[in-house]
Scaffold this motif. Structure first.
Motif, PDB file in Angstrom:
ATOM      1  N   SER A 301      34.011  38.494  27.984  1.00 56.59           N
ATOM      2  CA  SER A 301      33.218  37.345  28.417  1.00 56.59           C
ATOM      3  C   SER A 301      32.369  37.646  29.643  1.00 56.59           C
ATOM      4  CB  SER A 301      34.140  36.156  28.711  1.00 56.59           C
ATOM      5  OG  SER A 301      34.901  35.813  27.582  1.00 56.59           O
ATOM      6  N   SER A 302      32.937  38.399  30.597  1.00 56.58           N
ATOM      7  CA  SER A 302      32.227  38.658  31.856  1.00 56.58           C
ATOM      8  C   SER A 302      31.783  40.105  32.009  1.00 56.58           C
ATOM      9  CB  SER A 302      33.125  38.281  33.043  1.00 56.58           C
ATOM     10  OG  SER A 302      34.320  39.056  33.021  1.00 56.58           O
ATOM     11  N   GLY A 303      32.322  41.006  31.176  1.00 57.61           N
ATOM     12  CA  GLY A 303      31.941  42.411  31.266  1.00 57.61           C
ATOM     13  C   GLY A 303      32.677  43.197  32.329  1.00 57.61           C
ATOM     14  N   ILE A 304      33.629  42.584  33.022  1.00 55.10           N
ATOM     15  CA  ILE A 304      34.357  43.294  34.077  1.00 55.10           C
ATOM     16  C   ILE A 304      35.698  43.787  33.526  1.00 55.10           C
ATOM     17  CG2 ILE A 304      33.250  41.867  35.822  1.00 55.10           C
ATOM     18  CD1 ILE A 304      35.895  40.386  36.160  1.00 55.10           C
ATOM     19  N   PRO A 305      36.349  44.715  34.227  1.00 61.71           N
ATOM     20  CA  PRO A 305      37.668  45.166  33.763  1.00 61.71           C
ATOM     21  C   PRO A 305      38.622  43.983  33.602  1.00 61.71           C
ATOM     22  CG  PRO A 305      36.868  46.624  35.480  1.00 61.71           C
ATOM     23  CD  PRO A 305      35.906  45.468  35.428  1.00 61.71           C
ATOM     24  N   ASN A 306      39.532  44.101  32.627  1.00 69.13           N
ATOM     25  CA  ASN A 306      40.467  43.009  32.394  1.00 69.13           C
ATOM     26  C   ASN A 306      41.810  43.291  33.063  1.00 69.13           C
ATOM     27  OD1 ASN A 306      41.744  44.873  30.760  1.00 69.13           O
ATOM     28  ND2 ASN A 306      41.182  43.895  28.848  1.00 69.13           N
ATOM     29  N   TYR A 307      42.747  42.403  32.823  1.00 65.14           N
ATOM     30  CA  TYR A 307      44.057  42.522  33.470  1.00 65.14           C
ATOM     31  C   TYR A 307      44.801  43.769  33.005  1.00 65.14           C
ATOM     32  CZ  TYR A 307      48.821  41.406  34.851  1.00 65.14           C
ATOM     33  OH  TYR A 307      50.079  41.460  35.391  1.00 65.14           O
ATOM     34  N   ASN A 308      44.650  44.130  31.741  1.00 63.66           N
ATOM     35  CA  ASN A 308      45.315  45.324  31.222  1.00 63.66           C
ATOM     36  C   ASN A 308      44.855  46.573  31.987  1.00 63.66           C
ATOM     37  OD1 ASN A 308      46.894  46.945  29.577  1.00 63.66           O
ATOM     38  ND2 ASN A 308      45.391  47.013  27.932  1.00 63.66           N
ATOM     39  N   TYR A 309      43.546  46.658  32.225  1.00 67.68           N
ATOM     40  CA  TYR A 309      43.013  47.776  33.004  1.00 67.68           C
ATOM     41  C   TYR A 309      43.612  47.769  34.412  1.00 67.68           C
ATOM     42  CZ  TYR A 309      39.737  50.509  35.806  1.00 67.68           C
ATOM     43  OH  TYR A 309      39.193  51.413  36.671  1.00 67.68           O
ATOM     44  N   PHE A 310      43.583  46.589  35.042  1.00 68.26           N
ATOM     45  CA  PHE A 310      44.103  46.463  36.406  1.00 68.26           C
ATOM     46  C   PHE A 310      45.559  46.909  36.463  1.00 68.26           C
ATOM     47  CE2 PHE A 310      46.605  43.986  39.396  1.00 68.26           C
ATOM     48  CZ  PHE A 310      45.955  44.223  40.587  1.00 68.26           C
ATOM     49  N   TYR A 311      46.364  46.411  35.534  1.00 68.52           N
ATOM     50  CA  TYR A 311      47.793  46.697  35.544  1.00 68.52           C
ATOM     51  C   TYR A 311      48.051  48.192  35.349  1.00 68.52           C
ATOM     52  CZ  TYR A 311      52.758  45.822  34.649  1.00 68.52           C
ATOM     53  OH  TYR A 311      54.118  45.815  34.723  1.00 68.52           O
ATOM     54  N   THR A 312      47.314  48.806  34.438  1.00 67.88           N
ATOM     55  CA  THR A 312      47.492  50.230  34.160  1.00 67.88           C
ATOM     56  C   THR A 312      47.164  51.077  35.395  1.00 67.88           C
ATOM     57  OG1 THR A 312      46.946  49.878  31.827  1.00 67.88           O
ATOM     58  CG2 THR A 312      46.809  52.130  32.649  1.00 67.88           C
ATOM     59  N   LYS A 313      46.046  50.764  36.049  1.00 61.24           N
ATOM     60  CA  LYS A 313      45.653  51.528  37.238  1.00 61.24           C
ATOM     61  C   LYS A 313      46.633  51.308  38.390  1.00 61.24           C
ATOM     62  CE  LYS A 313      42.485  53.723  37.410  1.00 61.24           C
ATOM     63  NZ  LYS A 313      42.272  55.137  37.028  1.00 61.24           N
ATOM     64  N   LEU A 314      47.090  50.055  38.540  1.00 59.44           N
ATOM     65  CA  LEU A 314      48.039  49.776  39.618  1.00 59.44           C
ATOM     66  C   LEU A 314      49.358  50.507  39.373  1.00 59.44           C
ATOM     67  CD1 LEU A 314      48.615  48.306  42.247  1.00 59.44           C
ATOM     68  CD2 LEU A 314      49.328  46.312  40.923  1.00 59.44           C
ATOM     69  N   ILE A 363      34.503  50.331  46.761  1.00 61.14           N
ATOM     70  CA  ILE A 363      35.408  50.016  45.656  1.00 61.14           C
ATOM     71  C   ILE A 363      36.301  51.197  45.279  1.00 61.14           C
ATOM     72  CG2 ILE A 363      33.897  48.243  44.699  1.00 61.14           C
ATOM     73  CD1 ILE A 363      33.029  50.270  42.580  1.00 61.14           C
ATOM     74  N   ASP A 364      36.113  52.350  45.926  1.00 62.23           N
ATOM     75  CA  ASP A 364      37.004  53.477  45.646  1.00 62.23           C
ATOM     76  C   ASP A 364      38.426  53.187  46.126  1.00 62.23           C
ATOM     77  OD1 ASP A 364      34.959  54.911  44.520  1.00 62.23           O
ATOM     78  OD2 ASP A 364      34.442  55.955  46.383  1.00 62.23           O
ATOM     79  N   ASN A 365      38.558  52.251  47.076  1.00 63.10           N
ATOM     80  CA  ASN A 365      39.871  51.943  47.632  1.00 63.10           C
ATOM     81  C   ASN A 365      40.506  50.711  47.015  1.00 63.10           C
ATOM     82  OD1 ASN A 365      39.881  54.101  49.471  1.00 63.10           O
ATOM     83  ND2 ASN A 365      38.602  52.949  50.899  1.00 63.10           N
ATOM     84  N   ILE A 366      39.895  50.176  45.963  1.00 60.61           N
ATOM     85  CA  ILE A 366      40.457  48.979  45.336  1.00 60.61           C
ATOM     86  C   ILE A 366      40.495  49.129  43.817  1.00 60.61           C
ATOM     87  CG2 ILE A 366      39.661  47.468  47.205  1.00 60.61           C
ATOM     88  CD1 ILE A 366      37.457  46.477  45.323  1.00 60.61           C
ATOM     89  N   ILE A 367      41.341  48.319  43.207  1.00 58.06           N
ATOM     90  CA  ILE A 367      41.358  48.138  41.754  1.00 58.06           C
ATOM     91  C   ILE A 367      41.122  46.656  41.517  1.00 58.06           C
ATOM     92  CG2 ILE A 367      42.685  48.389  39.627  1.00 58.06           C
ATOM     93  CD1 ILE A 367      44.545  50.297  41.175  1.00 58.06           C
ATOM     94  N   TYR A 368      40.300  46.313  40.554  1.00 57.13           N
ATOM     95  CA  TYR A 368      40.067  44.897  40.312  1.00 57.13           C
ATOM     96  C   TYR A 368      39.964  44.633  38.815  1.00 57.13           C
ATOM     97  CZ  TYR A 368      35.209  46.463  39.843  1.00 57.13           C
ATOM     98  OH  TYR A 368      34.065  47.115  39.459  1.00 57.13           O
ATOM     99  N   GLY A 369      40.178  43.385  38.460  1.00 57.40           N
ATOM    100  CA  GLY A 369      40.083  42.978  37.066  1.00 57.40           C
ATOM    101  C   GLY A 369      40.186  41.472  36.964  1.00 57.40           C
ATOM    102  N   ARG A 370      39.881  40.959  35.797  1.00 58.28           N
ATOM    103  CA  ARG A 370      39.987  39.520  35.581  1.00 58.28           C
ATOM    104  C   ARG A 370      41.435  39.179  35.275  1.00 58.28           C
ATOM    105  NH1 ARG A 370      35.585  35.774  32.413  1.00 58.28           N
ATOM    106  NH2 ARG A 370      36.332  33.766  33.239  1.00 58.28           N
TER     107      ARG A 370
END
Length: 715
Positions: A301-314, A363-370
């Motif tokens: 919907s928004s084109g940004i990383p989703n929660y699955n991406y965020f969770y995996t990277k974290l 943004i190299d120091n952060i992970i973000y997602g919807r």
């Protein structure tokens, strides 16, 4: 006369320990824990068999005798640390037999006291767990490979990852490479770990004409004359395993290079046989994974990383021991904007916020997602002192208006913050930030709220549920509700899904969203699953006995329960007891990271299928979606998660649902849409050829007596 215990002095204690140790079938070593060198003072025969040493070669020496090239110094230091503090412990450490063959040694240490209460010895129970550890390594590698495939990582880089990780974690000191069949007439090296591709190409030439007809299970042993490089200064032994796809087409080879001659053992053969399908699937599905990248890792919907991406990277950060903070962020005006302009404009707002964040922050120091429709989530490595700077930047990006629906609109943010480190699970850290966001939303004038344990009513609630769960199971407090599955073409009822319900006399009604995760965490989920299964079977049996109509009923099985050794046997036993035909009972397994144990899952599902029982993957699309398990596991049904159906009116989401329906058809599986709530959703699903659905548009979950009445109206 009652039994009496006579405490033993040091000499008697030693004699007793030696005698009892000889009766064990696992390796036992007794260590003098009071000698700073921790010498071994006794070994049983099983320990000698485990290590290949003679007794006189180890007595008087310490466990470091078993160290080798790849033994971790940290593990050795941890071992000595525990001995120093004379506490019981368990530890996995890479040790070496006398013949220099490495093995994973699981050591369980028990300090032993004499009659004066003084600890005199440490008894070490040693087990060879090499097979298990290599299996875990392969599971971890498989997860990493599939994760990279879903992110769209190039196949060459995935193969590079495989070779590097095998070199890093395999028990032997090796180098590795992967060759691909690059044309009908050529085989070329595509990736290697520490060795250069130039070295591999020069020293390990392969002829496709001589290998095209090789055996799928074969492992080829060669002697390579090395021309010397920085890593290898002598001739090497090469083990080569062919890689095939399901159509028995040769795709390439995986090779291990050993600096000296080593015997090929069964553990090596098993490892190579299990590794080659991972590489084969990587080759086969690289293109498909890239095409499904947005489904797995991006919010369409928004084109940004989703929660699955965020969770995996974290999770990757957590594995690296990184600490920091999690921020859940919500535009306060989001709901009003959606009410005025529609959900697509709300998606656009979230996208603009992220775009500004990328421009104004490193943004190299952060992970973000919807995180949800109205919130996005950020993980940052910032310390408690630095977090204020990030919050300040977030408020700065809202200081100028946003262009929304051809208007300029100012927005404000609500932020919940919690820390994460090695002492807190990822899920718990996210939960805490969510609680903090709720506090920020609910209190006027509060823009930023931090998690405060003393105000965490939810934690108290969970403790109360844990306390009542056992009572609830013992006192038959759990019931079932049945939600019909409807044929979207004929509107006929095809079956039901059984849903657990709990009314506690102490706590009142408790949501499955609360008690099911707690049942999993406390080890009660198998008991709960079986309670629900037996109630379903009893319902089916009673109607069958009365000659009334029965339809298939699906029961949900937790992945925790699914992998229990006795699951299939117990399940078949229950069904046979109630004399229910397999066609009237189905199994639903929720999509989960647990399903990355593909081989075990395949064995279980295949065994169930042999008995005639069908199974489905529940909530597809919101967990760790993977084509690999769909291709490997014999599911007969895919249940499309309600979050996709909720947004099906959106063109992009419609395309996703249609893709899943088509995917199910291609894999000869049955697609079921969950959470149908509107006529429009119903009609769109009909249009795309989805045959079955369930949701409030048709029926809410209903008590047994209501389901009886509904069934009795069906001719």
């Amino acid at each position: 006369m009652g039994n009496s215990y006579m405490p033993l002095n040091k000499e008697q204690l030693f004699s007793f320990l030696c005698n009892i140790s000889e009766q064990y079938h696992i390796g036992i070593a007794i260590v003098d824990i009071n000698d700073p060198n921790y010498p071994i003072v006794f070994l049983n025969n099983a320990f000698l068999h485990l290590t290949g040493y003679d007794k006189d070669e180890l007595i008087g020496r310490n466990i470091t005798t078993l160290k080798g090239q790849k033994t971790s110094e940290e593990s050795q230091e941890e071992f000595e640390y525990h001995l120093l503090h004379k506490k019981p412990f368990r530890l996995n450490i890479l040790h070496y037999r006398k013949d220099k063959v490495a093995f994973w040694n699981h050591i369980a240490c028990e300090p032993i006291k004499d009659n004066k209460g003084h600890i005199q010895y440490a008894v070490l129970h040693c087990n060879d767990i090499t097979e298990s550890m290599l299996g875990k390594m392969l599971s971890k590698l498989e997860h990493e490979v599939y994760t990279d495939l879903e992110k769209g990582v190039e196949l060459v880089n995935i193969c590079k990852l495989i070779t590097k990780q095998v070199e890093r974690y395999y028990i032997r000191d090796i180098f590795s490479s992967i060759h691909f069949v690059t044309s009908p007439d050529e085989i070329n090296p595509i990736a290697s770990g520490s060795l250069s591709l130039e070295w591999v190409m020069e020293n390990h030439k392969m002829d496709i004409n001589s290998t095209a007809s090789c055996n799928e299970r074969a492992i080829y042993i060669q002697k390579l004359t090395n021309h010397s490089n920085q890593y290898i200064e002598s001739d090497v032994t090469c083990w080569t395993k062919p890689i095939y796809n399901n159509e028995q087409q040769l795709l390439g080879y995986f090779s291990m290079y050993l600096k000296n001659h080593s015997e090929l053992r069964q553990a090596d053969i098993d490892f190579l046989n299990k590794l080659s399908p991972i590489i084969g699937l990587s080759i086969k599905y690289a293109e498909q994974k890239q095409q499904l990248q947005k489904l797995a890792y991006f919010d369409l919907s928004s084109g940004i990383p989703n929660y699955n991406y965020f969770y995996t990277k974290l999770k990757e950060w957590a594995e690296e021991g990184i600490k920091g903070h999690i921020l859940l962020i919500q535009p306060r005006e989001y709901s009003s904007i959606v009410d005025l302009f529609g959900r697509s404009i709300g998606d656009e707002l979230i996208g603009q916020l992220i775009e500004r964040l990328e421009k104004h922050y490193n943004i190299d120091n952060i992970i973000y997602g919807r995180f949800s429709n109205s919130t996005f989530i950020i993980a940052t490595k910032s310390t408690s002192e630095e977090i204020d700077n990030l919050v300040k930047r977030l408020f700065e990006i809202t200081s100028t208006p946003f262009s929304i629906a051809k208007r300029e609109i100012f927005i404000s943010l609500k932020i919940g913050i919690a820390n994460f480190d090695e002492t807190i699970s990822i899920d718990e850290s996210i939960r805490r930030s969510d609680i903090a966001l709720t506090k920020s939303r609910n209190q006027k004038g509060v823009e930023v709220a931090y998690f405060e344990p003393e105000t965490d009513e939810k934690i108290q609630r969970e403790l109360e549920i844990v306390n009542q769960l056992t009572y609830g199971l013992q006192n038959d407090e759990f019931t079932i509700h049945l939600q019909p599955k409807v044929n979207l073409i004929t509107a006929e009822i095809e079956g039901f899904e059984a849903l657990a319900r709990w009314y506690s006399p102490i706590l009142g009604p408790i949501s499955p969203a609360e008690f099911i995760p707690i049942a999993e965490q406390t080890g009660k989920i198998s008991q709960l699953d079986n309670v629900i299964l037996k109630k379903v079977l009893k319902f089916q049996n009673e109607r069958k006995t009365k000659g009334l109509k029965i339809v298939p009923i699906s029961v949900n099985i937790s992945p925790v329960h699914f992998y229990r050794e006795s699951f299939v046997e117990d399940f078949i036993s229950y069904v046979n007891k109630f004399e229910i035909s397999p066609e009237f009972i189905k199994i639903e397994v929720t999509e989960s990271v647990e399903l990355f144990d593909y081989q075990k899952a395949k064995e279980i599902l295949s065994e169930l299928r042999k008995f005639g029982y069908e199974s489905s993957i529940d909530d597809f699309g919101v967990g760790f979606s993977s084509l690999s398990y769909l291709q490997q596991l014999p599911f007969s049904e895919i249940k499309i998660d309600r979050s996709f159906i909720n947004g099906i009116e959106d063109n992009a989401m419609y395309a996703v649902v249609q893709t899943i329906v088509q995917l199910a058809s291609n894999l000869k599986m049955h697609a079921v849409a969950e959470g149908i709530e509107t006529l429009e959703q119903y009609q769109l699903l009909q249009k795309m050829g989805c045959r079955t659905g369930q949701g409030y548009y048709f029926h809410k979950p209903m008590a047994i007596n209501e389901a009886e009445r509904l069934l009795d109206t069906i001719k």
